[in-house]
Design an enzyme around this catalytic site. Sequence first.
Site: not given
Length: 301
Positions: A9-11
């Site tokens: 997901g969002c890094f």
Amino acid sequence: MKEIYFAGGCFWGVEHFFKGVDGVAEATPGYANGNTENPSYQEVYTDTTGFAETVRVRYKPERVSLALLTRLFFTVTDPLTLNRQGHDEGTRYRSGVFYADREDRPVIEAVFREVEARLGVPLVTELGPLKNFYPAEEYHQNYLDKNPEGYCHLPLKTFRYLRLFQDIGLFLGQEPDSVARMANTSALIAERMRFFWTGFYRVDGDQLVLGPFQGPPACQRIGYGKGVCGTAWKERRTLVVPDVEEFPGHIACSSLSKSEIVVPVYGKDGNVKAVLDIDSTELACFDTTDAAWLELIAEYI
Ligand code: SME
């Protein structure tokens, strides 16, 4: 130095998490396994490039194993949501573990099978070779350090649990006595997480007997299959109880306790040798994040 690539997901949050892992030298957010070259964030954002937001983790294998890194990855990743982590949706947020070295595959695969066995359903998280990787633009690097109030899809307690987990490992070291290990583990969890009651019950014949704990006095013996603790022992699984009033047979040691989590502790022979029991004065205090971390902690005992 070795490397492994985690798409979770969002890094921003995933980078921040892995930077806190002992033995990790570098965590770099970027774009992996897509169909173009040198993509920009805006291009990846269109969700048509095939790239997944991914963090390249460079680590010292003598300090942290690939198996542990993969297990830690699963504490921050939901392996059951396809193309979504938290509120973020799209193929760019799909989850995956991509290896640069083929020989890493069996180690990662073993952890996938372990997680699958625990959840009882197939994982959607990808496992495959790294095809390509491009580090993200400078403003994405160390994003949460630059923007402490910035968006993070991971709950704050994840970062507290990571420190707690690593500190328990350092504290316990090679101490062979399991009562000493339980004593310091309950003290460290209580000190850091401030739960109402944190402690262990040890298997003694067909009963559990009170072990090291922090908190108010508690009942001393619990039968096999009785209460939340005896049920977790019998069913050999973690029980998360959002409202103790709703759990048939719950044993109330204090009327202040409103929610509870109980995690089995296994011996080398695979039998349950104790349970870790934590109570909160708040309803629904525990969720899958607590379960994942407390299961890792229980393995230290
Ligand atoms: N509530 C537990 C008993 C132990 S106390 O929570 C410390 C149970 O139902 O097993």
